[in-house]
Write an enzyme that holds these catalytic residues in place. Structure first.
Site, mmCIF file in Angstrom:
data_model
loop_
_atom_site.group_PDB
_atom_site.id
_atom_site.type_symbol
_atom_site.label_atom_id
_atom_site.label_comp_id
_atom_site.label_asym_id
_atom_site.label_seq_id
_atom_site.Cartn_x
_atom_site.Cartn_y
_atom_site.Cartn_z
ATOM 1 N N ASP A 284 6.257 5.056 -8.995
ATOM 2 C CA ASP A 284 5.704 6.268 -8.374
ATOM 3 C C ASP A 284 6.198 7.486 -9.165
ATOM 4 O OD1 ASP A 284 4.547 6.998 -5.269
ATOM 5 O OD2 ASP A 284 5.463 8.618 -6.441
ATOM 6 N N GLY B 84 -1.293 10.240 6.172
ATOM 7 C CA GLY B 84 -1.067 11.104 5.014
ATOM 8 C C GLY B 84 -1.501 10.470 3.708
ATOM 9 N N GLN B 85 -2.283 9.400 3.755
ATOM 10 C CA GLN B 85 -2.761 8.771 2.502
ATOM 11 C C GLN B 85 -3.471 9.808 1.643
ATOM 12 O OE1 GLN B 85 -5.676 5.619 2.961
ATOM 13 N NE2 GLN B 85 -5.738 5.161 0.774
ATOM 14 N N ASN C 248 0.061 3.614 3.417
ATOM 15 C CA ASN C 248 -0.554 4.708 4.159
ATOM 16 C C ASN C 248 -2.063 4.500 4.174
ATOM 17 O OD1 ASN C 248 1.855 6.189 4.700
ATOM 18 N ND2 ASN C 248 1.873 6.855 2.564
ATOM 19 N N HIS D 278 -2.857 0.997 -1.884
ATOM 20 C CA HIS D 278 -1.585 0.798 -2.574
ATOM 21 C C HIS D 278 -0.491 0.546 -1.562
ATOM 22 C CE1 HIS D 278 -2.284 5.098 -1.894
ATOM 23 N NE2 HIS D 278 -0.972 5.241 -1.738
HETATM 24 P P1 AMP Z 1 -0.093 8.054 -0.551
HETATM 25 O O1 AMP Z 1 0.280 9.261 0.221
HETATM 26 O O2 AMP Z 1 0.363 6.779 0.122
HETATM 27 O O3 AMP Z 1 -1.546 8.037 -0.944
HETATM 28 O O4 AMP Z 1 0.782 8.109 -1.865
HETATM 29 C C1 AMP Z 1 0.295 8.353 -3.139
HETATM 30 C C2 AMP Z 1 1.463 8.218 -4.076
HETATM 31 O O5 AMP Z 1 0.971 8.227 -5.396
HETATM 32 C C3 AMP Z 1 2.502 9.321 -3.973
HETATM 33 O O6 AMP Z 1 3.777 8.753 -3.672
HETATM 34 C C4 AMP Z 1 2.492 9.961 -5.378
HETATM 35 O O7 AMP Z 1 3.759 10.364 -5.807
HETATM 36 C C5 AMP Z 1 1.928 8.829 -6.211
HETATM 37 N N1 AMP Z 1 1.250 9.251 -7.441
HETATM 38 C C6 AMP Z 1 0.301 10.195 -7.586
HETATM 39 N N2 AMP Z 1 -0.121 10.275 -8.855
HETATM 40 C C7 AMP Z 1 0.582 9.344 -9.534
HETATM 41 C C8 AMP Z 1 0.610 8.923 -10.887
HETATM 42 N N3 AMP Z 1 -0.181 9.498 -11.815
HETATM 43 N N4 AMP Z 1 1.456 7.938 -11.245
HETATM 44 C C9 AMP Z 1 2.266 7.369 -10.326
HETATM 45 N N5 AMP Z 1 2.275 7.708 -9.031
HETATM 46 C C10 AMP Z 1 1.457 8.684 -8.634
#
Ligand code: AMP
Length: 128
Positions: free
Chosen positions: A42, A106-107, A100, A113
């Site tokens: 992440d 909050g997704q 999420n 993922h």
């Molecule tokens: P969610 O709120 O579950 O959709 O989480 C999305 C996650 O993606 C967050 O923890 C971000 O820090 C992560 N994220 C966003 N862009 C990237 C990226 N380019 N590479 C790795 N993680 C990312």
């Protein structure tokens, strides 16, 4: 990250960040890859270990995936999540899996993922 919460009724967006990572159009720090899944760090880690595991198919959420993915895809993804946790050395100390799904969670990224978090005591499941 300035992104709108995921709309669960919207069709899969092929321009989402994880779709671009899966196509190799955006970089990632890869941790694991097989036929069904890709795991990468992440970009804003919330724990000493914070890895995202994504299925390779085009699924917005767990709801979408569980309803539409094939048995092979589901088994392959589940096994990959377990394998990544094992390979990261998290099994003995324990870890947390977070998925999420939709607005109340909050997704932000509209590609399914699982967050694998560990490497420290993670405290309460849902902070007050
Ligand atoms: P969610 O709120 O579950 O959709 O989480 C999305 C996650 O993606 C967050 O923890 C971000 O820090 C992560 N994220 C966003 N862009 C990237 C990226 N380019 N590479 C790795 N993680 C990312």
């Amino acid at each position: 990250m300035t992104m709108a919460p995921v709309d669960p009724s919207a069709p899969y967006d092929r321009d989402n960040i994880f779709a671009k990572i899966l196509r190799g159009e955006l970089p990632c720090t890869k941790v694991y890859e097989d036929e069904h899944a890709l795991a990468f760090e992440d970009i804003h880690p919330q724990a000493p270990v914070h890895v995202l595991v994504v299925p390779k198919g085009e699924y917005v959420s767990w709801d979408d995936f569980s309803a539409k993915a094939s048995a092979d895809e589901i088994a392959g993804y589940m096994r990959a999540v377990g394998k990544v946790a094992r390979e990261l050395g998290l099994v003995e100390s324990g870890y947390r899996m977070i998925a999420n799904i939709g607005p109340d969670s909050g997704q932000l990224v509209p590609h399914l993922h699982v967050h694998l978090c560990g490497g420290t005591n993670l405290g309460r499941m849902i902070p007050a």
